[in-house]
Design a protein around this motif. Structure first.
Motif, PDB file in Angstrom:
ATOM      1  N   VAL A  30       1.611  -8.252  47.880  1.00 43.39           N
ATOM      2  CA  VAL A  30       2.660  -7.492  47.206  1.00 43.39           C
ATOM      3  C   VAL A  30       3.146  -8.325  46.020  1.00 43.39           C
ATOM      4  N   ARG A  31       3.140  -7.723  44.831  1.00 45.94           N
ATOM      5  CA  ARG A  31       3.598  -8.416  43.631  1.00 45.94           C
ATOM      6  C   ARG A  31       4.738  -7.632  42.990  1.00 45.94           C
ATOM      7  N   ALA A  32       5.667  -8.329  42.357  1.00 46.98           N
ATOM      8  CA  ALA A  32       6.772  -7.679  41.650  1.00 46.98           C
ATOM      9  C   ALA A  32       7.103  -8.488  40.406  1.00 46.98           C
ATOM     10  N   GLY A  33       7.511  -7.781  39.353  1.00 51.19           N
ATOM     11  CA  GLY A  33       7.864  -8.483  38.133  1.00 51.19           C
ATOM     12  C   GLY A  33       8.237  -7.525  37.020  1.00 51.19           C
ATOM     13  N   ALA A  34       8.344  -8.047  35.818  1.00 50.72           N
ATOM     14  CA  ALA A  34       8.668  -7.236  34.641  1.00 50.72           C
ATOM     15  C   ALA A  34       7.386  -6.633  34.084  1.00 50.72           C
ATOM     16  N   ILE A  35       7.395  -5.325  33.851  1.00 48.83           N
ATOM     17  CA  ILE A  35       6.216  -4.647  33.327  1.00 48.83           C
ATOM     18  C   ILE A  35       6.602  -3.869  32.069  1.00 48.83           C
ATOM     19  N   THR A  36       5.797  -4.030  31.026  1.00 50.19           N
ATOM     20  CA  THR A  36       6.054  -3.392  29.738  1.00 50.19           C
ATOM     21  C   THR A  36       4.927  -2.428  29.399  1.00 50.19           C
ATOM     22  N   VAL A  37       5.294  -1.199  29.040  1.00 47.24           N
ATOM     23  CA  VAL A  37       4.334  -0.221  28.541  1.00 47.24           C
ATOM     24  C   VAL A  37       4.491  -0.140  27.025  1.00 47.24           C
ATOM     25  N   ASN A  38       3.410  -0.451  26.312  1.00 45.04           N
ATOM     26  CA  ASN A  38       3.424  -0.474  24.853  1.00 45.04           C
ATOM     27  C   ASN A  38       2.454   0.588  24.317  1.00 45.04           C
ATOM     28  N   PRO A  39       2.935   1.811  24.034  1.00 42.82           N
ATOM     29  CA  PRO A  39       2.032   2.884  23.596  1.00 42.82           C
ATOM     30  C   PRO A  39       1.423   2.595  22.222  1.00 42.82           C
ATOM     31  N   THR A  40       0.145   2.960  22.068  1.00 45.15           N
ATOM     32  CA  THR A  40      -0.461   2.922  20.740  1.00 45.15           C
ATOM     33  C   THR A  40      -0.192   4.228  19.996  1.00 45.15           C
ATOM     34  N   ALA A  41      -0.046   5.323  20.742  1.00 40.74           N
ATOM     35  CA  ALA A  41       0.441   6.617  20.228  1.00 40.74           C
ATOM     36  C   ALA A  41      -0.258   7.095  18.963  1.00 40.74           C
ATOM     37  N   SER A  42      -1.541   7.367  19.087  1.00 41.05           N
ATOM     38  CA  SER A  42      -2.259   8.062  18.021  1.00 41.05           C
ATOM     39  C   SER A  42      -2.161   9.556  18.295  1.00 41.05           C
ATOM     40  N   SER A  43      -1.780  10.344  17.305  1.00 41.65           N
ATOM     41  CA  SER A  43      -1.540  11.762  17.574  1.00 41.65           C
ATOM     42  C   SER A  43      -2.209  12.662  16.542  1.00 41.65           C
ATOM     43  N   SER A  44      -2.356  13.929  16.935  1.00 45.41           N
ATOM     44  CA  SER A  44      -2.789  14.947  15.989  1.00 45.41           C
ATOM     45  C   SER A  44      -1.620  15.271  15.065  1.00 45.41           C
ATOM     46  N   SER A  45      -1.871  16.096  14.066  1.00 39.65           N
ATOM     47  CA  SER A  45      -0.770  16.607  13.256  1.00 39.65           C
ATOM     48  C   SER A  45      -0.006  17.651  14.062  1.00 39.65           C
ATOM     49  N   VAL A  46       1.181  17.981  13.620  1.00 34.02           N
ATOM     50  CA  VAL A  46       2.014  18.979  14.295  1.00 34.02           C
ATOM     51  C   VAL A  46       1.587  20.366  13.807  1.00 34.02           C
ATOM     52  N   LYS A  47       1.251  21.245  14.761  1.00 40.10           N
ATOM     53  CA  LYS A  47       0.768  22.574  14.404  1.00 40.10           C
ATOM     54  C   LYS A  47       1.590  23.656  15.100  1.00 40.10           C
ATOM     55  N   VAL A  48       1.778  24.764  14.427  1.00 37.62           N
ATOM     56  CA  VAL A  48       2.469  25.911  15.016  1.00 37.62           C
ATOM     57  C   VAL A  48       1.452  26.714  15.820  1.00 37.62           C
ATOM     58  N   ASP A  49       1.708  26.912  17.122  1.00 39.45           N
ATOM     59  CA  ASP A  49       0.745  27.629  17.958  1.00 39.45           C
ATOM     60  C   ASP A  49       1.308  28.920  18.559  1.00 39.45           C
ATOM     61  N   ARG A  50       2.524  29.277  18.151  1.00 38.21           N
ATOM     62  CA  ARG A  50       3.106  30.526  18.661  1.00 38.21           C
ATOM     63  C   ARG A  50       4.116  31.051  17.646  1.00 38.21           C
ATOM     64  N   GLY A  51       4.181  32.388  17.504  1.00 41.57           N
ATOM     65  CA  GLY A  51       5.142  32.998  16.592  1.00 41.57           C
ATOM     66  C   GLY A  51       4.483  33.448  15.295  1.00 41.57           C
ATOM     67  N   PRO A  52       5.274  33.959  14.369  1.00 36.99           N
ATOM     68  CA  PRO A  52       4.730  34.517  13.125  1.00 36.99           C
ATOM     69  C   PRO A  52       4.051  33.489  12.225  1.00 36.99           C
ATOM     70  N   LEU A  53       4.316  32.203  12.445  1.00 32.73           N
ATOM     71  CA  LEU A  53       3.692  31.155  11.621  1.00 32.73           C
ATOM     72  C   LEU A  53       2.510  30.496  12.317  1.00 32.73           C
ATOM     73  N   THR A  54       1.977  31.137  13.371  1.00 31.31           N
ATOM     74  CA  THR A  54       0.863  30.567  14.130  1.00 31.31           C
ATOM     75  C   THR A  54      -0.279  30.140  13.209  1.00 31.31           C
ATOM     76  N   GLY A  55      -0.760  28.926  13.444  1.00 30.90           N
ATOM     77  CA  GLY A  55      -1.848  28.376  12.640  1.00 30.90           C
ATOM     78  C   GLY A  55      -1.385  27.453  11.544  1.00 30.90           C
TER      79      GLY A  55
END
Length: 232
Positions: A30-55
């Protein structure tokens, strides 16, 4: 005479000092300690997928900050060199930000989310168990449960609502090392790379009724932990 006394003293010291035996088949760690999550966070562009502006492609990308919590490891040694290990932690919380979109009101802090990333791995210790220093490598599978998504006050003021994300399955790789201080107590350090992907969606009726935008995020964090362990 002095040499004899010195030799006798060294032998007595060696006999009195407990030998730090490393891991053996059947051990529970059993181990315990401080743990850090460091996201690299590569993402797509933001797109409209619902409503009159879809696409419509709003461009930009999503980012996430790092977070540190209490990390826990539970391991069982199948042999002297191979074990299975479960990574757990207290919930991580990250800010989610959007930047560079063509919709100015969307840029800035979108909100926060929490997640739990339990990871089950097979680990391999290459050294003989008589060595107090025990490096290891591992690979396994991760399930990330993302929950408690909350919009920032700024995002709500700009008409955003219903912030949601999807959970994730992915592979995980790790390297680490134990150093046995006694037969039962050890220092531990480890680093992981985890494949985490999520899709975030958010609605905004102020832009146009029924409008929803989405962004796909490859979180893919590096995860670091340092702490103490105990072997049963």
């Amino acid at each position: 005479m002095h040499k004899s006394l010195l030799s006798a003293s060294l032998i007595a010291f060696a006999l009195a000092t407990p030998f730090a035996q490393a891991h053996e088949a059947g051990d529970i760690i059993v181990r315990a300690g401080a743990i850090t999550v460091n996201p690299t966070a590569s993402s797509s562009s933001v797109k409209v997928d619902r409503g009159p502006l879809t696409g419509a492609d709003l461009g930009g990308k999503a980012t996430m900050n790092s977070n540190t919590q209490l990390g826990l490891n539970f391991a069982y040694m199948l042999t002297n060199n191979v074990g299975i290990e479960l990574l757990a932690a207290s919930p991580f919380e990250h800010d989610v930000n959007l930047k560079g979109t063509s919709l100015g009101a969307a840029n800035g802090k979108l909100g926060t989310l929490k997640h739990l990333p339990p990871t089950l791995s097979v680990v391999y210790y290459p050294l003989d168990n008589k060595s107090a220093f025990q490096p290891y490598v591992g690979a396994g599978i991760n399930y990330t449960w993302i929950y408690d998504e909350k919009l920032s006050n700024e995002a709500q003021a700009n008409g955003f609502s219903n912030f949601k994300t999807t959970n994730s399955w992915g592979l995980a790789w790790q390297v680490g090392a134990d150093y046995m201080l006694t037969d039962n107590i050890m220092l531990n350090a480890q680093a992981r790379y985890i494949d985490i992907n999520t899709r975030a969606t958010v609605e905004n009726d102020a832009v146009a009724p029924g409008t929803r935008a989405r962004v796909n995020v490859d979180v893919d964090p590096f995860v670091y932990m340092v702490g103490l362990g105990y072997k049963f």
